[in-house]
Motif scaffolding. Sequence first.
Motif, PDB file in Angstrom:
ATOM      1  N   ALA A 103     -69.875 -54.272  66.203  1.00 20.94           N
ATOM      2  CA  ALA A 103     -69.264 -54.509  64.896  1.00 20.94           C
ATOM      3  C   ALA A 103     -68.546 -53.258  64.401  1.00 20.94           C
ATOM      4  CB  ALA A 103     -70.325 -54.947  63.890  1.00 20.94           C
ATOM      5  N   ASN A 104     -69.142 -52.094  64.601  1.00 22.66           N
ATOM      6  CA  ASN A 104     -68.471 -50.846  64.204  1.00 22.66           C
ATOM      7  C   ASN A 104     -67.161 -50.672  64.962  1.00 22.66           C
ATOM      8  OD1 ASN A 104     -70.109 -49.785  62.195  1.00 22.66           O
ATOM      9  ND2 ASN A 104     -71.461 -48.772  63.651  1.00 22.66           N
ATOM     10  N   PHE A 105     -67.173 -50.964  66.238  1.00 21.50           N
ATOM     11  CA  PHE A 105     -65.963 -50.848  67.040  1.00 21.50           C
ATOM     12  C   PHE A 105     -64.896 -51.833  66.570  1.00 21.50           C
ATOM     13  CE2 PHE A 105     -63.418 -51.920  70.815  1.00 21.50           C
ATOM     14  CZ  PHE A 105     -62.878 -50.670  71.067  1.00 21.50           C
ATOM     15  N   PHE A 106     -65.288 -53.083  66.348  1.00 18.37           N
ATOM     16  CA  PHE A 106     -64.343 -54.111  65.903  1.00 18.37           C
ATOM     17  C   PHE A 106     -63.709 -53.735  64.560  1.00 18.37           C
ATOM     18  CE2 PHE A 106     -63.572 -57.952  63.383  1.00 18.37           C
ATOM     19  CZ  PHE A 106     -62.578 -58.540  64.158  1.00 18.37           C
ATOM     20  N   PHE A 107     -64.550 -53.356  63.579  1.00 19.50           N
ATOM     21  CA  PHE A 107     -64.018 -53.024  62.259  1.00 19.50           C
ATOM     22  C   PHE A 107     -63.189 -51.737  62.283  1.00 19.50           C
ATOM     23  CE2 PHE A 107     -67.561 -55.787  60.702  1.00 19.50           C
ATOM     24  CZ  PHE A 107     -66.732 -56.778  60.197  1.00 19.50           C
ATOM     25  N   SER A 108     -63.505 -50.821  63.183  1.00 16.30           N
ATOM     26  CA  SER A 108     -62.681 -49.609  63.288  1.00 16.30           C
ATOM     27  C   SER A 108     -61.280 -49.969  63.776  1.00 16.30           C
ATOM     28  CB  SER A 108     -63.325 -48.581  64.203  1.00 16.30           C
ATOM     29  OG  SER A 108     -63.272 -48.993  65.555  1.00 16.30           O
ATOM     30  N   MET A 154     -61.589 -44.270  61.921  1.00 11.81           N
ATOM     31  CA  MET A 154     -61.955 -43.206  62.866  1.00 11.81           C
ATOM     32  C   MET A 154     -63.442 -42.875  62.765  1.00 11.81           C
ATOM     33  SD  MET A 154     -59.414 -42.593  64.726  1.00 11.81           S
ATOM     34  CE  MET A 154     -59.933 -41.112  65.543  1.00 11.81           C
ATOM     35  N   VAL A 155     -63.973 -42.853  61.540  1.00 11.60           N
ATOM     36  CA  VAL A 155     -65.410 -42.603  61.364  1.00 11.60           C
ATOM     37  C   VAL A 155     -66.217 -43.706  62.033  1.00 11.60           C
ATOM     38  CG1 VAL A 155     -67.261 -42.477  59.651  1.00 11.60           C
ATOM     39  CG2 VAL A 155     -65.147 -41.207  59.283  1.00 11.60           C
ATOM     40  N   LEU A 156     -65.823 -44.968  61.824  1.00 11.05           N
ATOM     41  CA  LEU A 156     -66.528 -46.085  62.459  1.00 11.05           C
ATOM     42  C   LEU A 156     -66.415 -46.038  63.976  1.00 11.05           C
ATOM     43  CD1 LEU A 156     -65.728 -49.105  60.099  1.00 11.05           C
ATOM     44  CD2 LEU A 156     -67.873 -47.834  60.323  1.00 11.05           C
ATOM     45  N   LEU A 157     -65.274 -45.597  64.487  1.00  7.90           N
ATOM     46  CA  LEU A 157     -65.091 -45.475  65.931  1.00  7.90           C
ATOM     47  C   LEU A 157     -66.013 -44.402  66.516  1.00  7.90           C
ATOM     48  CD1 LEU A 157     -63.455 -46.584  68.304  1.00  7.90           C
ATOM     49  CD2 LEU A 157     -61.793 -44.765  67.884  1.00  7.90           C
TER      50      LEU A 157
END
Length: 169
Positions: free
Chosen positions: A18-23, A43-46
């Motif tokens: 989910a973090n990757f998708f939303f990033s 970038m922070v989420l990535l």
Amino acid sequence: MNYSPKHTDNAMRVLYGANFFFSIVLLMLGEGIWRTIGVSVGMVLLVIATYLFIRYELTTFTYILNAKQHDFDFFVDKITGKRGSYVCYYPISSAVYLGSGKGLKKQLRKKYKNIVFYNYMHNRFGINKSIIVFQHAKGEFDGIIFECNDAYKEYLKNAILLTEKYKNR
């Protein structure tokens, strides 16, 4: 005896996915100041997704218990990719506690004032969480958080009992 738990934590997989998708979504949206904010948050989420993926999916821990003459050696081997290294070593004769359960860290902090915890678990939300506490010569304590099955836990208990019997001779 060696034990390596399997990676079974689907909740962590959903979290870093989910973090990757939303990033990716945030990196592609917006104009002007909103684009700058979206890129920054994306970038922070990535970075968070990459860290979680490497820490909980690509890292493997193996718990090793080797018999010596009158003692046992406890090692934790951390393998990330093709590179492995021992991240901790303790003689079992310095173990003062072995247990599992909820709220255990709080109880151990009250019982052992100078305790530091080290987490060597594959599955962040694992159900087989155990803690073994080792004492240093200085009166400080290290709590090793790991996951094991019942057979490995029983083997650890027997090793602790054997070393206690030998010390009390």
